[in-house]
Design an enzyme around this catalytic site. Structure first.
Site, PDB file in Angstrom:
ATOM      1  N   GLU A 129     128.630  30.028 -17.798  1.00 45.58           N
ATOM      2  CA  GLU A 129     128.389  30.078 -16.350  1.00 45.58           C
ATOM      3  C   GLU A 129     128.001  28.718 -15.776  1.00 45.58           C
ATOM      4  OE1 GLU A 129     128.448  33.065 -14.010  1.00 45.58           O
ATOM      5  OE2 GLU A 129     128.772  31.125 -13.058  1.00 45.58           O
ATOM      6  N   LYS A 205     136.496  21.586 -13.748  1.00 38.63           N
ATOM      7  CA  LYS A 205     135.930  22.833 -13.211  1.00 38.63           C
ATOM      8  C   LYS A 205     137.015  23.678 -12.538  1.00 38.63           C
ATOM      9  CE  LYS A 205     131.384  20.727 -12.656  1.00 38.63           C
ATOM     10  NZ  LYS A 205     130.585  19.849 -11.797  1.00 38.63           N
TER      11      LYS A 205
HETATM   12  N1  HSE Z   1     128.012  15.661 -12.788  1.00 37.65           N
HETATM   13  C1  HSE Z   1     128.149  17.011 -12.365  1.00 37.65           C
HETATM   14  C2  HSE Z   1     128.116  17.061 -10.855  1.00 37.65           C
HETATM   15  C3  HSE Z   1     127.042  17.847 -12.939  1.00 37.65           C
HETATM   16  O1  HSE Z   1     127.732  16.058 -10.224  1.00 37.65           O
HETATM   17  O2  HSE Z   1     128.505  18.080 -10.276  1.00 37.65           O
HETATM   18  C4  HSE Z   1     127.209  19.328 -12.685  1.00 37.65           C
HETATM   19  O3  HSE Z   1     128.320  19.840 -13.381  1.00 37.65           O
END
Ligand code: HSE
Ligand code: NAP
Length: 432
Positions: A129, A205
């Site tokens: 998650e 992502k």
């Molecule tokens: N480096 C990532 C960001 C951390 O700034 O969203 C969270 O996944």
């Protein structure tokens, strides 16, 4: 039930948050799972380093095998980062029948399919998650909450660091490098912040979200990715003047059985709900055929928000242990990969051009767009400091990516055009 024993890999920003939540919320956790949760061992690189969380030095180790081969450890929480070595550790842990909770999108975007298969074959849970949008429960929302619907579109501000940088540049006029340093100091940025600012973290992502949302295995190479390093003060100024906000936006779109996934700086109307998402906050807009529009909002990075998702995954693992159903949660993608071609991807575009300030130049530029059947929604023309040049800013109506790329190349070859300073995708219409 005896205490659940955790092996924690990593004690940095996120690992420290995990320790704090397990300690500070122990009562609530015990009530949820019916037994104590104890962290038995913690992997770090440097056991002598000063920590910003209280930890018994006796449980620190720099030997991963002391954790993944420890028969008393039930669950591995992986918050150390890394891809290839980490994948090998995870596979070894799964062979040893350990459940895994990870925040590692780099790992899940590349090896998620293989790891999930190995986990389910071994009766182990693998939950992730925290890998997308930190504290927002977006993965569970896609897998459970929206499982009955067909998702047509996902749009996400899924990188906290770049959203923090763009917000501070836009709202406070701060310089890119200074804000990046702030984001690093606040613990939002990756160990190598290039993966934030080049868009790679967001692309990883979006691979995870698109794979779940469309039930189709999407790979990192399928995501057309552009970061924010080329975004200038001028671009932000014109975006604002035309009624838009600039966001690094992940877009996953499905038409019929074909999908496109991209990450790029995008102009959104100031009235769009995603435009109000500021600083390190993230949001994911999900459009489902039956449910319509939904939006999930919250902190996308940082120690405690990310750790909240991790410990909630841990609770899910322990509940499954009690029910004896570990390893049965993940569902493999239903559809084979089917990506749109560039003539099937439609969007509006922003272009900022420096051209000769002479009679007929604008007509010449317009004719290139006309040849491809693309018209303008907005046009601005202003003199620039360099003598004899004009700055032309246009927002087009919808055009295929193929047409836009051809227009771009034709414009670049015109004698009258000195430079194409920038081009961005535009979502929706602004009223300015
Ligand atoms: N480096 C990532 C960001 C951390 O700034 O969203 C969270 O996944
Ligand atoms: P971090 O602060 O750099 O911490 C990494 C930790 O792992 C450190 O404790 C480090 O040990 C340890 N470590 C790294 N490589 C190791 C190795 N080879 N052997 C032993 N220990 C090792 O990173 P983080 O920000 O917590 O991020 C951790 C993971 O969570 C990453 O996958 C990241 O992408 C993900 N994530 C982060 C955030 C966020 O907001 N930061 C949000 C969501 C997801 P030392 O302390 O001894 O150096």
């Amino acid at each position: 039930m005896k205490a659940i024993s955790i092996g924690l890999l990593g004690l940095g920003t996120v690992g420290s948050g995990v320790i704090k939540i397990i300690e500070n919320h122990q009562d609530k956790l015990m009530h949820q799972v019916g037994c104590p949760i104890q962290v038995k061992k913690v992997l770090v690189k440097d056991v002598n380093k000063e920590r910003d969380v209280e930890i018994n030095p006796a449980i620190l180790t720099d030997q991963v095998n002391e954790i993944i081969n420890d028969p008393e450890i039930d669950v591995i929480i992986e918050v150390m980062g890394g891809v290839e070595n980490t994948k090998d550790y995870m596979l070894q842990a799964i062979q040893n029948k350990k459940h895994i909770v990870t925040a590692n999108k780099d790992l899940m975007a590349v090896h998620g399919g293989e790891l999930l298969t190995a986990a389910s074959e071994n009766g182990c849970d693998l939950f992730y998650e925290a890998s997308v949008a930190g504290g927002i429960p977006i993965i569970r929302s896609l897998v459970d909450g929206l499982s009955s619907d067909r998702i047509n579109k996902l749009m996400g501000i899924v990188n906290g660091t770049t959203n923090y940088i763009l917000t501070k540049m836009t709202e406070e006029g701060l310089a890119y490098e200074d804000v990046l340093k702030e984001a690093q100091a606040l613990g939002f940025a990756e160990a190598n912040p290039a993966s934030d600012v080049d868009g790679l973290d967001a692309a990883r992502k979006m691979v995870i979200l698109a794979t779940l949302g469309f039930s189709m295995k999407v790979d990192l190479d399928d995501v057309k990715t552009t970061g924010i390093t080329m975004v200038t003060e001028e671009d932000l100024h014109y975006a604002n003047r035309l009624g838009y906000t600039m966001k690094l936006l992940g877009i996953a779109d499905r038409d019929g059985d074909k999908v496109e996934v991209s990450v790029q700086p995008t102009l959104l109307p100031k009235t769009h709900p995603l435009s109000s998402v500021q600083n390190e906050y993230n949001a994911v807009y999900v459009y489902g055929e039956a449910v319509g529009e939904t939006m999930f909002y919250g902190p996308g990075a940082g120690s405690l928000p990310t750790a909240t998702s991790i410990v909630s995954d841990l609770v899910a693992v322990v509940k499954n242990m009690r029910l004896g159903i570990n390893g049965s949660y993940a569902v493999a993608p239903q559809f084979a990969k089917n990506l749109k071609d560039s003539e099937e991807i439609y969007s509006k575009y922003f272009l900022r051009i420096h051209a000769k300030d002479e009679v007929g130049v604008f007509a010449e530029i317009t004719s290139v767009f006309t040849q491809h059947g693309v018209s303008f929604e907005k046009i601005l023309q202003l003199p620039v400091k360099e003598k004899g040049l004009a700055e032309i800013v246009v927002v087009t109506h919808k055009a295929s990516l193929k047409s836009f790329e051809e227009i771009f190349m034709q414009l670049r070859d015109l004698d009258a055009i000195k430079d194409i300073k920038s081009s961005y995708r535009v979502e929706g219409s602004a009223n300015a």
